[in-house]
Write a protein that holds these residues in place. Structure first.
Motif, PDB file in Angstrom:
ATOM      1  N   PHE A   1       0.832  -1.210   0.000  1.00 32.82           N
ATOM      2  CA  PHE A   1       0.000   0.000   0.000  1.00 32.82           C
ATOM      3  C   PHE A   1       0.867   1.260   0.000  1.00 32.82           C
ATOM      4  O   PHE A   1       0.625   2.190  -0.776  1.00 32.82           O
ATOM      5  CB  PHE A   1      -0.924  -0.009   1.223  1.00 32.82           C
ATOM      6  N   LEU A   2       1.871   1.295   0.862  1.00 42.65           N
ATOM      7  CA  LEU A   2       2.743   2.471   0.930  1.00 42.65           C
ATOM      8  C   LEU A   2       3.456   2.698  -0.398  1.00 42.65           C
ATOM      9  O   LEU A   2       3.591   3.841  -0.861  1.00 42.65           O
ATOM     10  CB  LEU A   2       3.772   2.295   2.052  1.00 42.65           C
ATOM     11  N   SER A   3       3.909   1.619  -1.012  1.00 43.32           N
ATOM     12  CA  SER A   3       4.591   1.744  -2.305  1.00 43.32           C
ATOM     13  C   SER A   3       3.637   2.235  -3.383  1.00 43.32           C
ATOM     14  O   SER A   3       4.021   2.995  -4.285  1.00 43.32           O
ATOM     15  CB  SER A   3       5.194   0.394  -2.727  1.00 43.32           C
ATOM     16  N   ALA A   4       2.381   1.818  -3.308  1.00 45.71           N
ATOM     17  CA  ALA A   4       1.391   2.264  -4.293  1.00 45.71           C
ATOM     18  C   ALA A   4       1.151   3.766  -4.174  1.00 45.71           C
ATOM     19  O   ALA A   4       1.023   4.477  -5.183  1.00 45.71           O
ATOM     20  CB  ALA A   4       0.088   1.491  -4.103  1.00 45.71           C
ATOM     21  N   VAL A   5       1.105   4.267  -2.940  1.00 46.16           N
ATOM     22  CA  VAL A   5       0.954   5.715  -2.748  1.00 46.16           C
ATOM     23  C   VAL A   5       2.196   6.436  -3.260  1.00 46.16           C
ATOM     24  O   VAL A   5       2.100   7.461  -3.955  1.00 46.16           O
ATOM     25  CB  VAL A   5       0.724   6.044  -1.259  1.00 46.16           C
ATOM     26  N   ASP A   6       3.379   5.903  -2.921  1.00 48.43           N
ATOM     27  CA  ASP A   6       4.631   6.571  -3.288  1.00 48.43           C
ATOM     28  C   ASP A   6       4.848   6.599  -4.799  1.00 48.43           C
ATOM     29  O   ASP A   6       5.331   7.601  -5.350  1.00 48.43           O
ATOM     30  CB  ASP A   6       5.809   5.872  -2.611  1.00 48.43           C
ATOM     31  N   THR A   7       4.498   5.503  -5.477  1.00 47.61           N
ATOM     32  CA  THR A   7       4.777   5.421  -6.920  1.00 47.61           C
ATOM     33  C   THR A   7       3.597   5.878  -7.764  1.00 47.61           C
ATOM     34  O   THR A   7       3.763   6.236  -8.934  1.00 47.61           O
ATOM     35  CB  THR A   7       5.130   3.970  -7.319  1.00 47.61           C
ATOM     36  N   GLY A   8       2.404   5.847  -7.179  1.00 46.67           N
ATOM     37  CA  GLY A   8       1.216   6.291  -7.911  1.00 46.67           C
ATOM     38  C   GLY A   8       0.593   5.218  -8.777  1.00 46.67           C
ATOM     39  O   GLY A   8      -0.414   5.464  -9.442  1.00 46.67           O
ATOM     40  N   THR A   9       1.154   4.012  -8.794  1.00 45.78           N
ATOM     41  CA  THR A   9       0.590   2.922  -9.599  1.00 45.78           C
ATOM     42  C   THR A   9       0.791   1.592  -8.883  1.00 45.78           C
ATOM     43  O   THR A   9       1.736   1.427  -8.093  1.00 45.78           O
ATOM     44  CB  THR A   9       1.243   2.820 -10.995  1.00 45.78           C
TER      45      THR A   9
END
Length: 271
Positions: free
Chosen positions: A10-18
């Protein structure tokens, strides 16, 4: 309960946007990320992202989740890092009573310096060890034997002994002298089958044998290499029709951990 791995996704999805970027950051497939986040949304009863052509936009729930999850994951990663630094792998070593550890001590010291995560522990029995120093005939059950050297036997005497200047000796030459018996050594017993020598003491390991010999309390049949491990004794070649030798080596349990450590130790001994 929400697990730590989906939180990382989830955190990576927010950080990368995808989801694709989150999958790449965590080295997993994109469907794995999508499924994990959907599972969190079901658990919380709300959407974490608005899905747009430009990418993912966190919802109000997603933003609150991000703030809380960032702190939790950071603490968990810090905890793991600290624990990994403190974790030490224990290697249990056993030395057969007729093997002297002195020649191998430098290699053990070097291995300890090169692999600080190791913690050496000495086992009381061969059955409990990961690695042992052993003669080939005494290889513990379930262990693999790695040879180091093959050596002959001789007669060990105190430096002050009347026969210490001789280059070689027969059992007949020493028949009147008391012997320090080594009942734990099957090879040495083979020499005594044809001759009776007075027994001064029964030793429990070879270091004790050498100390008793140096004190002038008896002689013993030992490997020739023992002369290098005690300044108070000499070992003279044994004249005998029986060419009895032993092969000394390392043994290890048939596990990757024990095998790799034995190999590393063997390399150090070879140096």
């Amino acid at each position: 309960m929400i697990e730590i791995t989906p939180l990382c996704y989830f955190l990576s999805a927010v950080d990368t946007g995808t989801f694709t970027g989150a999958a790449r950051a965590n080295q997993v497939s994109q469907p794995s990320v999508s499924a994990a986040i959907q599972k969190i949304e079901t658990r919380l009863g709300g959407k974490l992202f608005l899905r747009r052509k430009a990418g993912l936009k966190p919802t109000a729930l997603g933003l609150e989740m991000y703030q809380m999850a960032s702190s939790i994951v950071e603490q968990m990663q810090s905890l793991e890092s600290r624990l990994l630094q403190q974790t030490r792998k224990t290697i249990r070593i056993y030395c057969q009573p007729d093997i002297l550890l002195t020649p191998y001590a430098p290699a053990l010291n070097t291995l300890g310096r090169n692999m600080p995560e190791l913690q050496f522990s000495f086992a009381n029995t061969a059955e409990d060890c990961d690695i042992s120093f052993s003669a080939q005939d005494c290889t513990p059950v379930g262990h693999q034997f790695l040879p180091l050297e093959t050596e002959e036997y001789g007669i060990a005497l105190a430096r002050s002994h009347p026969l210490s200047q001789a280059k070689s000796l027969s059992l007949e030459d020493v028949a009147k002298y008391p012997i320090i018996a080594r009942p734990y050594c099957p090879r040495a017993d083979q020499f005594l089958q044809s001759v009776t020598l007075p027994v001064a003491a029964n030793a429990i390991h070879d270091q004790q044998v050498l100390d008793l010999i140096a004190a002038g309390l008896g002689i013993a049949i030992t490997p020739l290499s023992h002369a290098r491990s005690h300044s108070g004794i000499v070992v003279r070649a044994l004249i005998s029709p029986k060419n009895i030798t032993r092969t000394v080596g390392l043994t290890h349990r048939k596990t990757a951990f024990s095998r790799d450590l034995a190999s590393a130790l063997l390399d150090q001994i070879g140096h």
